[in-house]
Design an enzyme around this catalytic site. Structure first.
Site, PDB file in Angstrom:
ATOM      1  N   CYS A  42       2.171  -8.494   3.075  1.00  0.00           N
ATOM      2  CA  CYS A  42       1.489  -7.200   3.123  1.00  0.00           C
ATOM      3  C   CYS A  42      -0.014  -7.329   2.893  1.00  0.00           C
ATOM      4  CB  CYS A  42       2.123  -6.244   2.117  1.00  0.00           C
ATOM      5  SG  CYS A  42       1.723  -4.503   2.399  1.00  0.00           S
ATOM      6  N   ASP A  43      -0.689  -6.168   2.975  1.00  0.00           N
ATOM      7  CA  ASP A  43      -2.141  -6.086   3.122  1.00  0.00           C
ATOM      8  C   ASP A  43      -2.954  -6.966   2.172  1.00  0.00           C
ATOM      9  OD1 ASP A  43      -1.043  -4.049   4.597  1.00  0.00           O
ATOM     10  OD2 ASP A  43      -2.599  -2.605   4.129  1.00  0.00           O
ATOM     11  N   LYS A  44      -2.588  -6.969   0.897  1.00  0.00           N
ATOM     12  CA  LYS A  44      -3.437  -7.642  -0.089  1.00  0.00           C
ATOM     13  C   LYS A  44      -3.089  -9.109  -0.281  1.00  0.00           C
ATOM     14  CE  LYS A  44      -5.442  -3.784  -0.586  1.00  0.00           C
ATOM     15  NZ  LYS A  44      -4.699  -3.184   0.534  1.00  0.00           N
TER      16      LYS A  44
ATOM     17  N   SER B  28      -6.511   3.622   4.645  1.00  0.00           N
ATOM     18  CA  SER B  28      -5.456   2.763   5.172  1.00  0.00           C
ATOM     19  C   SER B  28      -5.948   2.065   6.424  1.00  0.00           C
ATOM     20  CB  SER B  28      -4.224   3.601   5.509  1.00  0.00           C
ATOM     21  OG  SER B  28      -3.353   2.912   6.373  1.00  0.00           O
TER      22      SER B  28
ATOM     23  N   CYS C   5       3.832  -3.695   8.363  1.00  0.00           N
ATOM     24  CA  CYS C   5       3.734  -2.598   9.323  1.00  0.00           C
ATOM     25  C   CYS C   5       3.535  -3.141  10.738  1.00  0.00           C
ATOM     26  CB  CYS C   5       2.554  -1.699   8.976  1.00  0.00           C
ATOM     27  SG  CYS C   5       2.677  -0.930   7.359  1.00  0.00           S
TER      28      CYS C   5
ATOM     29  N   ASP D 200       0.817  -1.210   0.000  1.00  0.00           N
ATOM     30  CA  ASP D 200       0.000   0.000   0.000  1.00  0.00           C
ATOM     31  C   ASP D 200       0.854   1.265   0.000  1.00  0.00           C
ATOM     32  OD1 ASP D 200      -2.090  -1.748   0.118  1.00  0.00           O
ATOM     33  OD2 ASP D 200      -3.128  -0.739   1.751  1.00  0.00           O
TER      34      ASP D 200
END
Length: 541
Positions: free
Chosen positions: A91-93, A439, A163, A50
């Protein structure tokens, strides 16, 4: 030729810290899989981050990249008729994409959480990536120079991984464990720690068992396990993105579960048991050290479907028995929660007939209602420029529209404008309403995100004019514009101010994406389960 053939899904890249250690995991995992009698093949996908991918076209590539990962996995794994897969999620996705692919292909699958990054905040009281993101947006309002920001960013991240907070990545890793798709006790985890490497080994053993018994994701991802995951997300104050990702996972697994409704109905019933940054003062390292997701599952046991299967080879009840009790500080016990007010709230009203999402901190008192005149913008850049020029005033409701799934296309990122408002000192003096996405770290003021139906598909947000009064009431769960039916009918149809055309992915996405109520899935499986594309579609209660 006699061995089961399995894929190692490696969504790797050296473009961001999130993925930079995954290539080192592959050879170790390959050996574990061979030791278990399996024949592994590495399969690579794109690896969106992101913080990096949101630079181009206002962040519109961020959400579509999730479905690109799913489709690429299908093409290789189904095309080669492999017998199972183990997914290195970062990560996020990547985590939601891997679980979506698992549900679609329905072959034995294990999700491996590859961990979060070392950061200065935990090690010597410096900063973490959340602070860097916040300061970067503050800089658009003249607060702080680029040299200070560069120095901060170079110090904040001290190793690979996602993160270090309860953003989307760690939330979805925990969701994988709650769904039963990751081995028990594996989330969250420090990247490259002994615990992560142990999880890699135990995940290989788990996949071998699943292949032997032909236990597939659609036996694990059920209406009951999805409800379990929703309760856990509510209990930890997870990222708001967990709503659409869990909906997409459910749809890909062939379920007609309404995840949005589950969040709305279960929110007041689920105790909030922890307050990890950005929801509160605890660090994710502290959350992991007292037992993490396994402890939350144990404490929530009275509300969970404990007969749900897990990739460990048993049921959730077996996993709960092995988990330690809450420490009472970082994770509160079930009978004495930190809060009985949900951190994730689904709101509805004439401005969001199909729903929208609000995220609130766990321990911080914040206004629960807001009324004010609309101040309308059509891009985050337009909003930030207006803010710098003093056009946004205290008491306004900042409306950022036309950046939804279809209007974006691809759902633009609104977070930069939200943080810029905070940097200007207006963060708690205005409200924000947007059909864009936020976010997983956003937690500033009253921000109503992912308004549905969006402006481009006929939503009322597209008919608003500057000065229209908007009312937000979080206790009632409503967001409304003070307009009569006659006033609404008299308004001209929404026209995009700056339509994005790429002659590529985003234009395709605009035509085939399904609504948020169906998980914003970019494929035909959602249509087979009662959804169609988002163009003009209305999904209400």
């Amino acid at each position: 030729m006699s061995r089961p053939k399995v894929a190692i899904i490696n969504s790797s890249s050296d473009m961001a810290a999130c993925f930079s250690h995954l290539d080192d995991i592959v050879p170790v995992l390959k050996q574990h899989l061979r030791d278990e009698g399996l024949l592994p093949f590495e399969v690579s996908t794109i690896a969106p981050s992101d913080f990096i991918t949101s630079a181009g076209r206002g962040g519109r590539y961020v959400l579509p990249s999730r479905d690109l990962i799913v489709n690429s996995i299908e093409a290789i794994v189904e095309g080669a008729q492999l017998d199972g897969m183990i997914c290195l999620s970062s990560c996020d996705k990547t985590a939601p994409a891997h679980m979506m692919a698992a549900g679609r292909l329905d072959i034995p699958t294990v999700i491996v959480s590859c961990g979060y990054q070392r950061n200065a905040l935990n090690e010597d009281g410096g900063a973490d990536i959340e602070e860097v993101f916040l300061r970067a947006s503050h800089g658009t309002q003249g607060n702080g120079g680029i040299d200070d920001l560069m120095e901060l960013s170079e110090d904040a991240i001290r190793g690979p991984g996602v993160c270090a907070g309860l953003g989307t990545a760690n939330s979805m890793h925990i969701a994988a464990e709650a769904l039963g798709m990751a081995v028990s006790g594996s989330t969250p985890v420090r990247a490259n720690s002994a615990k992560m490497w142990q999880s890699v080994a135990s995940s290989a053993a788990a996949l071998a068992r699943l292949v032997k018994t032909n236990t597939t994701p659609r036996q694990v991802i059920t209406p009951e396990s999805v409800e379990n995951a929703v309760r856990v997300m509510l209990s930890i104050g997870a990222s708001i993105n967990s709503v659409k990702h869990l909906q997409a996972i459910a749809r890909e697994a062939g379920l007609t579960v309404d995840v949005w409704r589950l969040f709305r109905e279960l929110g007041p019933k689920v105790p909030v048991l922890t307050a990890v940054r950005p929801n509160g003062p605890s660090r994710v390292e502290e959350f992991e050290d007292v037992g993490g997701a396994a402890v939350v599952l144990r404490e929530l046991a009275p509300q969970l479907h404990l007969d749900a299967l897990t990739v460990d080879g048993g049921t959730l009840a077996d996993c709960v028995k092995a988990a330690p009790a809450a420490d009472g500080s970082v994770i509160a016990p079930y009978g004495s929660p930190m809060s009985d007010q949900p951190s994730i709230r689904i709101v509805r009203g004439n401005l969001a007939a199909d729903g929208a999402i609000v995220k609130l901190p766990v321990l911080e008192e914040r206004a629960r209602s807001f009324s004010g005149p609309a101040r309308i913008f059509h891009s985050r850049e337009e909003g930030i420029e207006a803010l710098a020029n003093g056009i946004v005033n205290a008491g306004d409701v900042v409306v950022l529209r036309g950046i939804g799934l279809v209007g974006g296309p691809g759902m633009g990122m609104a977070s930069a404008l939200v943080f810029a408002l905070d940097g200007s000192g207006l963060g708690d003096q205005v409200a924000v309403v947007t059909d864009g996405q936020l976010s997983g770290l956003v937690n500033k003021g009253i921000v109503v995100g992912e308004v549905s139906p969006e402006a481009a598909t006929g939503g009322l947000i597209g008919l608003l004019q500057d000065g229209d009064l908007i009312d937000i009431d979080l206790d009632r769960g409503t967001v409304d514009a003070r307009l009569t039916a006659d006033q609404i009918m008299a308004r001209p149809a929404f026209e995009p101010v700056d339509a994005v055309r790429t002659d590529g992915l985003l234009d395709t996405y605009r035509e085939v994406v399904t609504p948020l109520a169906c998980g914003a899935v970019m494929c035909g499986v959602a249509a087979a389960n009662g959804c169609s594309t988002g163009r003009g579609i209305h999904h209400g209660d």
